[in-house]
Write a protein that holds these residues in place. Structure first.
Motif, PDB file in Angstrom:
ATOM      1  N   ARG A   1       0.846  -1.196   0.000  1.00 14.66           N
ATOM      2  CA  ARG A   1       0.000   0.000   0.000  1.00 14.66           C
ATOM      3  C   ARG A   1       0.878   1.242   0.000  1.00 14.66           C
TER       4      ARG A   1
ATOM      5  N   TRP B   1      -2.578   5.364   1.562  1.00 14.45           N
ATOM      6  CA  TRP B   1      -3.654   4.388   1.462  1.00 14.45           C
ATOM      7  C   TRP B   1      -3.955   3.789   2.839  1.00 14.45           C
TER       8      TRP B   1
ATOM      9  N   ALA C   1      -5.042   0.202   4.219  1.00 14.47           N
ATOM     10  CA  ALA C   1      -5.021  -1.150   3.663  1.00 14.47           C
ATOM     11  C   ALA C   1      -6.389  -1.822   3.779  1.00 14.47           C
TER      12      ALA C   1
ATOM     13  N   SER D   1       0.581  -5.300   5.966  1.00 18.06           N
ATOM     14  CA  SER D   1       0.704  -4.239   4.961  1.00 18.06           C
ATOM     15  C   SER D   1       1.355  -3.024   5.606  1.00 18.06           C
TER      16      SER D   1
ATOM     17  N   THR E   1     -10.230  -6.088  -2.694  1.00 21.59           N
ATOM     18  CA  THR E   1     -10.052  -4.736  -2.173  1.00 21.59           C
ATOM     19  C   THR E   1     -11.433  -4.121  -1.981  1.00 21.59           C
TER      20      THR E   1
ATOM     21  N   ASN F   1     -10.545   1.472   1.174  1.00 22.92           N
ATOM     22  CA  ASN F   1      -9.454   0.595   1.604  1.00 22.92           C
ATOM     23  C   ASN F   1      -8.957  -0.229   0.423  1.00 22.92           C
TER      24      ASN F   1
ATOM     25  N   GLN G   1      -5.269  -2.102  -1.654  1.00 24.74           N
ATOM     26  CA  GLN G   1      -3.911  -2.615  -1.544  1.00 24.74           C
ATOM     27  C   GLN G   1      -3.611  -3.465  -2.769  1.00 24.74           C
TER      28      GLN G   1
END
Length: 702
Positions: free
Chosen positions: A113, A117, A119, A199, A258, A262, A264
């Motif tokens: 990420r 961002w 995750a 992440s 995804t 949120n 990733q």
């Protein structure tokens, strides 16, 4: 015509070159895949590997990895609310009517990420009945199920999820879980306590091992940063009978999803899989057709041929085998004999993932045995020691250890479960010690908090009790000869179990020492070997006490006897000399392991340190006996008197037999500095031991 012909030849050559290049790519890829296993350890390439996978949703191969969801890091909108699967193109047989297949899968993942961002949602290792994917499986459904199908038994899926967003049924936003037909995990483990962030802000590759044992029906998941060794203890260890949930022939792969906002990237950089090869189902129609046309005669001829060939093969070795086998069975108190096929099954055919350690005499594997009595079947974890030196040496090693250990019975010795001399294989089966070896807990950073002061004292008392049994309570006097921290194993309650009797020897009742003839050097490990052994080449109960003294100092100080200590910034000294220095200065408690802080009993620490010095006395006859050692550790006796200065080493006269009852008046006094084991090391050839093989007598780890 000449120009056209030349052009045609050039074009033909180019086509042939392209075909050869493509064939080479295909051949290279094909080498990675076999009937029951495959390995993509060099990453993924669409041209070479693409035909081995089925891509669902927005999944694809890109940048040398399996991109389970879109790999467009620069387009957050395209990445949002996505799901995908990548499945290996053919199924594997996971169970039959009477058995289940074990499997081991290793892969490297990267859940990436950007810094801005948040995750979400997650990635999963998947076992599925087919190569399809349900619709609307994005967001919290991880590409596994959807709102309508979640929890439905007809899904026939089992998955290991790597979840980065918390739902109401999740422990947190950073966990792994075992999913059965649903994204609501049957078992989940938070990764925060294990130093793992699925992440993180900085992109990190993680190596993952998923091991399933078809005999014990246990699913184990291990996970570390890429490049680190496989841990001894799994993060997730859950029982599951796969036969109840998945199809007989199922597919392996990965799923991911995804959400929004949120997002990733869900990447798999490497992947290998091994599945136990179960016996194929047989079509017996041809036997029925051929029953009346000579098949019985053909079978009879085949059987006669097999019997003849086997008889020829065995004739040369049968006499030796029978004598060897009968000798073993005639030993009093021998434990159970096992068939090689049963041990082979218990260790997944001695698979690499079951290996606990390896030493000079052999390899130790973890195994899971089904032990049957008259009523029940018990699943037992064992450690299997396999002797792998040449045929003659392996038999010598095997017999030397078995003849010592087979009748020893003590709660602080590793118990021998059984043995095997079958199909030319030499195996010893020991209890599995789940907490591994003492030295791992003393020096492994991840285990430093497990050995508190109470456990250290309990461990030393257990070893002292075992040593007293070997020297005094057994019908023969047994000298261990390799007493050290790596040969002290810990059960589930951190009780000490002394193991590795590969160098041990039994003494006749009228003897006090054992001399190893025909071997170059002194068996043992530097730092634990008594000084007189370098001169006499003899092992005695007193030399065992010296090794125990080294262990006492090691446990209390948290330092290895074999590693010199820098003293006053410029001088190297041994652990014994270092502790003796503090004793001389009246501050012996300063030698206590600093990692304990003040969480120890000062009087107990002083008593143990003085006991360690007394056991390390350069003069063997001055060392305490094992009965006194145990009483001192438990506080039943006061600590021994230890002079403030280390006594001089007294060197026995050449040719004089050594024992704890003989006079030491006919000796030559030499400075302990001159005759230290460190200065003699270059003149001594140390024999190797199998201590490393017993470090995890988990998985004796055995």
């Amino acid at each position: 015509m000449g120009i056209v012909s030349n052009g045609s030849l050039i074009a033909l050559a180019f086509i042939l070159f392209s075909l050869l290049h493509l064939a080479a790519d295909i051949q290279t890829a094909a080498l990675m895949v076999e009937k029951n296993k495959f390995s993509f350890d060099e990453g993924f390439n669409q041209t070479a590997n693409g035909d081995y996978f089925v891509f669902l949703g927005k999944a694809a191969i890109g940048y040398g990895a399996l991109q389970i969801t879109p790999d467009t890091a620069n387009d957050a909108y395209s990445l949002s609310n996505s799901s995908g699967r990548i499945m290996f193109i053919r199924p594997f047989r996971l169970w039959s009517d009477d058995s289940q297949a074990s499997f081991n899968s290793t892969f490297v993942i990267n859940i990436y990420r950007k810094e801005n961002w948040t995750a979400g949602q997650g990635l999963a290792f998947l076992i599925a009945p087919n190569t399809s994917m349900p619709a609307a499986s994005e967001m919290e459904w991880l590409g596994l199920t959807n709102e309508d199908t979640d929890g439905n038994n007809t899904n026939q899926i089992v998955a290991i999820e790597f979840d980065t967003q918390k739902q109401v049924y999740d422990p947190d936003d950073n966990h792994i879980g075992l999913d059965i037909n649903s994204v609501k995990s049957n078992t989940s483990v938070s990764l925060d306590d294990h130093g793992i962030r699925l992440s993180p802000e900085k992109a990190t590759n993680y190596s993952v091992w998923v091991d399933y044992n078809g005999t014990s029906k246990l699913m184990k998941v291990y996970m570390v940063k890429e490049g680190e060794p496989k841990p001894r203890i799994p993060l997730l260890n859950a029982p599951i009978n796969l036969k109840e949930y998945v199809k007989e022939e199922s597919y392996f792969g990965f799923a991911a999803s995804t959400g929004y906002p949120n997002i990733q990237l869900n990447c798999v950089l490497k992947w290998s899989l091994w599945v136990e090869d179960l016996p194929e189902k047989r079509d017996l129609t041809w036997l029925k057709i051929g029953a009346g046309v000579g098949v019985p005669a053909v079978i009879l001829l085949i059987l006669l041929g097999v019997i003849y060939v086997n008889k020829r093969k065995r004739s040369s070795a049968v006499e030796e085998s029978n004598v060897f086998d009968e000798h073993l069975k005639s030993l009093p108190g021998m434990p159970r004999e096992f068939k090689y096929r049963d041990i082979k099954k218990a260790t997944n055919n001695f698979h690499e993932s079951m290996k606990l350690g390896e030493g000079g005499f052999g390899i130790v594997y973890r195994g899971i045995l089904n032990l049957k009595d008259h009523i029940n079947t018990h699943v037992t974890e064992i450690a299997v020691k396999q002797f792998v030196r040449d045929n003659i040496k392996s038999k010598d090693d095997f017999l030397a250890e078995l003849t010592i250990i087979h009748r020893l019975r003590h709660r602080h010795l590793v118990r021998l479960v059984g043995w095997c001399y079958d199909e030319g294989k030499l195996l010893l089966l020991y209890d599995f010690m789940p907490n591994g070896s003492l030295d791992k807990h003393l020096y492994d950073a991840s285990n430093r908090n497990t050995l508190n002061w109470e456990r250290r004292c309990k461990i030393l008392a257990g070893v002292a009790s075992a040593l007293h049994y070997l020297h005094n309570d057994y019908d023969q006097k047994v000298v261990h000869r390799d007493l050290k921290a790596s040969n002290i194993l810990l059960d589930s309650d951190y009780n000490a179990r002394l193991g590795d009797f590969g160098l041990a020897r039994a003494l006749d009742n009228d003897r006090n020492s054992y001399a190893e003839l025909g071997l170059g050097g002194v068996p043992g490990t530097m730092g634990y070997v008594a000084p007189e052994c370098f001169h006499t080449g003899r092992a005695t109960p007193e030399s065992d006490v010296f090794g125990f003294g080294a262990v006492v100092l090691e446990v209390v100080c948290g330092r290895s006897p074999g590693i010199p200590i820098i003293y006053h910034q410029h001088k190297d000294c041994s652990l014994v000399d270092w502790v003796w220095m503090f004793h001389r200065e009246g501050s012996i408690q300063e030698a206590v392991d600093e990692r304990l802080s003040n969480n120890y009993v000062v009087d107990e620490a002083k008593r143990l340190l003085l006991l360690g010095l007394a056991c390390s006395h350069p003069v063997a006859s001055e060392r305490p006996r094992t009965q006194a050692i145990y009483q001192i550790i438990t506080g039943a006796m006061p600590h021994p008197h230890v002079p403030p200065f280390k006594p001089a080493f007294t060197w026995p006269l050449m040719g004089a037999p050594y024992s704890n009852t003989e006079s030491t008046t006919s000796t030559t006094t030499v400075s302990s500095k001159v005759c230290s084991a460190t200065n003699m090391e270059s003149n001594i050839q140390m024999s190797s031991s199998i201590s490393q093989s017993f470090k995890s007598l988990s998985t004796c780890s055995q």
